[in-house]
Structures are given as C-alpha cells and as structure tokens.
Design a protein around this motif. Sequence first.
Motif, short mmCIF file in Angstrom:
data_model
loop_
_atom_site.label_atom_id
_atom_site.label_comp_id
_atom_site.label_asym_id
_atom_site.label_seq_id
_atom_site.Cartn_x
_atom_site.Cartn_y
_atom_site.Cartn_z
N GLY A 10 0.73 -1.28 0.11
CA GLY A 10 -0.05 0.10 0.04
C GLY A 10 0.97 1.40 -0.02
N LEU A 11 0.24 2.59 -0.48
CA LEU A 11 1.00 3.55 -0.25
C LEU A 11 1.48 4.02 1.01
N GLU A 12 2.19 4.94 1.15
CA GLU A 12 2.65 5.77 2.57
C GLU A 12 1.56 6.08 3.24
N GLY A 13 1.29 5.71 4.65
CA GLY A 13 0.33 6.12 5.36
C GLY A 13 -0.95 5.23 5.27
N ALA A 14 -0.70 3.95 4.59
CA ALA A 14 -1.99 3.28 4.27
C ALA A 14 -2.22 2.54 5.65
N GLY A 15 -1.05 2.26 6.37
CA GLY A 15 -1.44 1.53 7.56
C GLY A 15 -0.71 0.15 7.61
N LYS A 16 0.11 -0.06 6.91
CA LYS A 16 0.91 -1.25 6.66
C LYS A 16 1.49 -1.95 8.05
N SER A 17 2.24 -0.78 8.55
CA SER A 17 2.92 -1.08 9.95
C SER A 17 2.14 -1.63 11.08
N SER A 18 0.86 -1.15 11.37
CA SER A 18 -0.24 -1.74 12.25
C SER A 18 -0.76 -3.05 11.74
N VAL A 19 -1.02 -3.10 10.50
CA VAL A 19 -1.45 -4.28 9.96
C VAL A 19 -0.56 -5.77 10.11
N ASP A 95 6.75 -6.35 4.62
CA ASP A 95 6.41 -5.21 4.57
C ASP A 95 6.82 -4.48 3.10
N ARG A 96 6.04 -4.55 2.15
CA ARG A 96 6.25 -4.39 0.68
C ARG A 96 7.00 -5.56 0.10
N HIS A 97 6.86 -5.72 -1.04
CA HIS A 97 7.70 -6.70 -1.88
C HIS A 97 7.67 -6.16 -3.39
N LYS A 144 -1.07 12.40 4.32
CA LYS A 144 -1.49 13.22 5.34
C LYS A 144 -0.99 12.46 6.71
N ARG A 145 -1.46 11.14 6.68
CA ARG A 145 -1.21 10.30 7.81
C ARG A 145 0.42 10.25 7.97
N ALA A 146 0.96 10.09 6.71
CA ALA A 146 2.48 9.68 6.94
C ALA A 146 3.17 11.10 7.35
N GLY A 148 2.03 13.23 9.35
CA GLY A 148 1.82 13.09 11.05
C GLY A 148 3.22 12.59 11.80
N ARG A 149 3.74 11.60 11.06
CA ARG A 149 4.74 10.73 11.56
C ARG A 149 6.14 11.42 11.62
N GLY A 150 6.12 12.48 10.62
CA GLY A 150 7.35 13.21 10.55
C GLY A 150 7.61 13.69 9.36
N ASP A 184 -10.00 -2.22 2.16
CA ASP A 184 -10.31 -0.51 2.15
C ASP A 184 -9.96 0.04 3.45
N ALA A 185 -8.55 0.61 3.14
CA ALA A 185 -7.91 1.10 4.28
C ALA A 185 -8.12 2.65 4.49
N MET A 186 -9.10 3.03 3.96
CA MET A 186 -9.90 4.29 4.24
C MET A 186 -10.75 4.24 5.76
N GLN A 187 -11.18 3.21 5.81
CA GLN A 187 -12.05 2.70 7.06
C GLN A 187 -11.32 3.23 8.43
N PRO A 188 -11.90 3.31 9.54
CA PRO A 188 -11.16 3.37 10.86
C PRO A 188 -10.15 1.89 11.01
N MET A 189 -9.40 2.50 11.55
CA MET A 189 -8.22 1.12 11.75
C MET A 189 -8.70 -0.16 12.46
N ASN A 190 -9.61 0.21 13.51
CA ASN A 190 -10.30 -1.20 13.94
C ASN A 190 -11.10 -1.82 12.99
N1 LIG Z 1 -7.23 3.32 9.12
C1 LIG Z 1 -6.73 4.33 9.63
N2 LIG Z 1 -7.24 5.34 10.03
C2 LIG Z 1 -6.49 6.54 10.65
N3 LIG Z 1 -5.25 6.50 10.56
C3 LIG Z 1 -4.50 5.60 10.37
C4 LIG Z 1 -5.09 4.19 9.97
N4 LIG Z 1 -4.30 3.30 9.75
C5 LIG Z 1 -3.12 3.81 10.15
N5 LIG Z 1 -3.14 5.23 10.61
C6 LIG Z 1 -2.19 6.01 11.02
O1 LIG Z 1 -1.63 6.44 9.96
C7 LIG Z 1 -0.09 6.71 10.35
C8 LIG Z 1 0.64 5.92 9.14
O2 LIG Z 1 0.52 4.50 9.49
P1 LIG Z 1 1.57 3.54 9.01
O3 LIG Z 1 2.83 4.04 9.65
O4 LIG Z 1 0.99 2.02 9.69
O5 LIG Z 1 1.60 3.55 7.49
P2 LIG Z 1 2.56 2.62 6.75
O6 LIG Z 1 1.72 2.00 5.58
O7 LIG Z 1 3.50 1.75 7.52
O8 LIG Z 1 3.17 3.85 5.91
P3 LIG Z 1 4.98 3.66 5.27
O9 LIG Z 1 4.88 3.08 3.94
O10 LIG Z 1 5.19 5.18 5.18
O11 LIG Z 1 5.90 2.98 6.25
C9 LIG Z 1 0.21 6.06 11.57
O12 LIG Z 1 -0.02 7.32 12.45
C10 LIG Z 1 -1.30 5.50 11.97
O13 LIG Z 1 -1.44 5.29 12.96
#
Ligand SMILES: Nc1ncnc2c1ncn2[C@@H]1O[C@H](COP(=O)(O)OP(=O)(O)OP(=O)(O)O)[C@@H](O)[C@H]1O
Length: 205
Positions: A10-19, A95-97, A144-146, A148-150, A184-190
């Motif tokens: 997924g793109l930057e900020g998609a939420g890969k790290s927590s998934v 995390d990516r390939h 925007k999410r990315a 927020g991280r720096g 669909d990673a536009m949904q809330p994280m849970n």
């Molecule tokens: N579904 C979501 N809704 C809102 N915020 C989210 C969601 N998923 C992740 N975030 C937040 O967005 C930020 C980026 O998420 P994360 O670092 O997991 O993305 P990533 O896909 O790993 O990005 P990168 O490719 O840059 O490593 C984090 O602060 C995370 O908490």
Amino acid sequence: MTGKFIVIEGLEGAGKSSVIDVVKRVVTDRGYTCINTREPGGTPMAEAIRECVKHEWQESVSEETELMLMYAARRQLLVNVIQPALAKGHWVIGDRHDLSSLAYQGGGRQIDADKLDALRQLCLQGFRPDLTLYLDVDPAEGLKRARGRGELDRIEKSGLGFFERTRERYLQLANSDDRVHTVDAMQPMNKVHETVRKTIEAYLS
Ligand SMILES: Nc1ncnc2c1ncn2[C@@H]1O[C@H](COP(=O)(O)OP(=O)(O)OP(=O)(O)O)[C@@H](O)[C@H]1O
Ligand SMILES: [Mg+2]
C-alpha cells in the motif's frame, strides 16, 4: 513443510505497519514461527541501499537507477533471508515486496513493463508471495497520515500525481491476481484490522 510468504502492500500512510502486527498475531497464534521483513531493506546491505534510495542527493536520480537499486535490495533479502526462512518452515511477513516496484516504478514513474520484467526475472526467477494484502488508501489521506509521523523522504515528496498513478496501478494489479486481496484502508483502523484478521484466518483454514 515450507513456510508461507505473506506481503502487506500500500501507499505511504496506508497503515501497513500496524496491519503487520495483526497478521503476525494471527499466524503465531496458530503455532507458526514467523519473521518480519521490510523492503527495500532487511539485510545489512539492503538497509544501506534503502538509505541510498531515500536520501536527497544533490544530483538527479534517474528512474532506472532507482529501479535497479530496488531490485538489488530485493535480491539480497530474498536470497539471504526470505528463502532460507521459508525452507525452515517459518512464515515471512513482508512490509512491501515486488508489487511495490510494479506500482511505484511501473505506474508512478511510468517505466515500461518489459524493462521491469527483465529485472524481475533476474531477481525473482519466478518466486512470488503466497498471499498479498493491498491496503487501498486515497493518496492525499495517506500522505496526511505519513506527514503526521515526521518529515517526508525523497520518494514521499514525488507529488500527488505520482501517487495517484501508483494507486491506480496497484488496483489494476490487485484486481487481476487471485493472490492479492484489496482491503479498504480508508476505514477506521479497527475495521481495517478486523478485515485483515478475517482474511488471514480464512487463508489459514
Ligand atoms: N485506518 C486508519 N485510520 C486512521 N489513521 C490510520 C489508519 N491506519 C493507520 N493510521 C495512522 O496513520 C499513520 C501511518 O500509518 P503506518 O505508519 O502504519 O503506515 P505505513 O503504511 O506503514 O506507511 P509507510 O509506507 O510510510 O511505512 C500512523 O500514525 C497510523 O496510526
Ligand atoms: Mg510502515
């Protein structure tokens, strides 16, 4: 038994790290040993290539150079980490390939498919993941999410048009491959995590 290779894309900020943490929990709960990888990176040399790729050089970085660096890092990781782990029966969560290169370098940078295919053949020799989860996010929201991280790195500063082309290619590729599931990673994280958990549980059973 050999292990399985599961990739999160997924793109930057998609939420890969927590998934990745969610996937790891489901897989280890089933009693499998699992390791994490990230691309580019994951071996000492591949991590040095990662730094090199992200660095803001005082010269233009050609698209072909970027592409070859990605595949050089991937080859190091495949041979030194991924294949040995799978052979031991361990599961690998990436995390990516390769799909990242097809989407970013092929879609985003618009490099011809035949150039990509030549490098893919050299690097992967037919190797591919068992399952890929593609986390689909609108690029503006992801950035925007990315942010927020720096600070954004060189590739993250490529502009919205680049990321829109990358997303479009990701979606095309995901739709044409049974082994790639779109989430669909536009949904809330849970909600995202729940979908991912169910997909991995279905795959395991
Ligand atoms: N579904 C979501 N809704 C809102 N915020 C989210 C969601 N998923 C992740 N975030 C937040 O967005 C930020 C980026 O998420 P994360 O670092 O997991 O993305 P990533 O896909 O790993 O990005 P990168 O490719 O840059 O490593 C984090 O602060 C995370 O908490
Ligand atoms: Mg991440």
